[in-house]
Design an enzyme around this catalytic site. Sequence first.
Site, PDB file in Angstrom:
ATOM      1  N   GLY A 295     -19.403  23.218  22.769  1.00  0.00           N
ATOM      2  CA  GLY A 295     -18.400  22.161  22.801  1.00  0.00           C
ATOM      3  C   GLY A 295     -17.576  22.136  21.525  1.00  0.00           C
ATOM      4  O   GLY A 295     -17.843  22.859  20.562  1.00  0.00           O
ATOM      5  N   GLU A 296     -16.554  21.297  21.517  1.00  0.00           N
ATOM      6  CA  GLU A 296     -15.696  21.141  20.341  1.00  0.00           C
ATOM      7  C   GLU A 296     -16.339  20.210  19.322  1.00  0.00           C
ATOM      8  O   GLU A 296     -16.977  19.228  19.692  1.00  0.00           O
ATOM      9  CB  GLU A 296     -14.348  20.530  20.733  1.00  0.00           C
ATOM     10  CG  GLU A 296     -13.392  21.446  21.437  1.00  0.00           C
ATOM     11  CD  GLU A 296     -12.009  20.812  21.555  1.00  0.00           C
ATOM     12  OE1 GLU A 296     -11.030  21.530  21.353  1.00  0.00           O
ATOM     13  OE2 GLU A 296     -11.914  19.612  21.836  1.00  0.00           O
ATOM     14  N   ILE A 297     -16.123  20.488  18.039  1.00  0.00           N
ATOM     15  CA  ILE A 297     -16.478  19.526  16.997  1.00  0.00           C
ATOM     16  C   ILE A 297     -15.221  18.953  16.341  1.00  0.00           C
ATOM     17  O   ILE A 297     -15.298  18.017  15.553  1.00  0.00           O
ATOM     18  CB  ILE A 297     -17.404  20.136  15.935  1.00  0.00           C
ATOM     19  CG1 ILE A 297     -16.813  21.417  15.352  1.00  0.00           C
ATOM     20  CG2 ILE A 297     -18.785  20.399  16.544  1.00  0.00           C
ATOM     21  CD1 ILE A 297     -17.612  21.976  14.184  1.00  0.00           C
TER      22      ILE A 297
END
Length: 388
Positions: A241-243
């Site tokens: 996922g994106e951070i």
Amino acid sequence: MFSLIGAKRLAIGIAALAWSTGAVMASEHWPDLPVGIKNGAAARIGNMAYVGLGSAGTDFYALDLNNPSKGWVKRANFIGPATNGAAMAAAGGKIFAFSGNGKATPDAKSPIIFDTAYVYDPGSDGWSKLDTQTPVGLSGAKAVGLADGRIAIFGGYNKELFDKYLADVGAIDKDKEPEAYRKLVDSYMGMKPEAYRWNDEVLVYDPAGNNWGSLGANPFLPNCDPAMATMGEGDFLLVSGEIKPGLRTPEAKLVKIRDGAAHWQKVSDLPPLSGSEPQEGVAGAYAGKAGDDVLVAGGANFKGAQANAAAGKWFAHDGLAKSWRDDVYAFDGKDWKVAGKLPRGLAYGAAFDAPGGLLVVGGEDRDGKARKEVFLLKWDGKALSVEN
């Protein structure tokens, strides 16, 4: 998560599949969606799979996994504004949709993150708006039903920052004011992950009481659009996922919900693809159980973003091309391995657990097109194959 292109290969005969309710027979192939769907939302109640919203607007569809030959059936339209990236989960025989992003009205100048919640009742084939507001923005979050009837929600964009950024961007004519536009984008995209203030609480919604609570804080950087798989009752695997916008993480975490609290444990990272290509992590990947293993497939990233971030360049994807991945990974509870390839790079579709594999539904391809295709990733622990 959702897609595939090209000619469908016909299955010879009829394949036997054992679903949770017993043995059923699959049709000659998995039926395509009526329309391409990306950035939508999905949930499952028993053997009924539900997919919609996102690029499908307010459309909502259902497929009987016991009888896929009936195809996807149009259900009642979503009654809220068309939304992307809503968090959706089933509880108590109903489907709940939280937040997402889009234009509040057709003539709105810029999108916002919604703080609304809706419920779909399959029995009456109708939607209702709930008399509640989400505590924070939940666009890009993951929602999952718990055994006690509540819904746990992980991640989500910060509504205040997201709304302001898109309003500011929408107010600038980038052709007439290119320097001002670039300065604004650089300022927002150049922040460190912590500055985006994404939701770092494991929120819990109780449909019975129509109220919200918390299962505790996420000890890691919160992320959006991770892949998620249910490992067992109260056990969930969150992968990658994106951070922050444009920057993914290769990390995977096991979350165990016990005694009213979420307990986090880091597990092995997604593996490098080769010695020369480090693991960037992916957002919008497909995930689910396949036998004793978890499959994670596809997703999107920016090759080189990890190196930029490591060098302190926090607008990590600046100038980089977005990549739609076709990699499929298998996790045995301890280690990851590369299991094979998707027919093409795909992200931001839907996935459902199925005996012997993972059902991949729709998604976005490398051209940004919303895909209709549905197929089963079959996995026996050693070899990956595709059943159309």
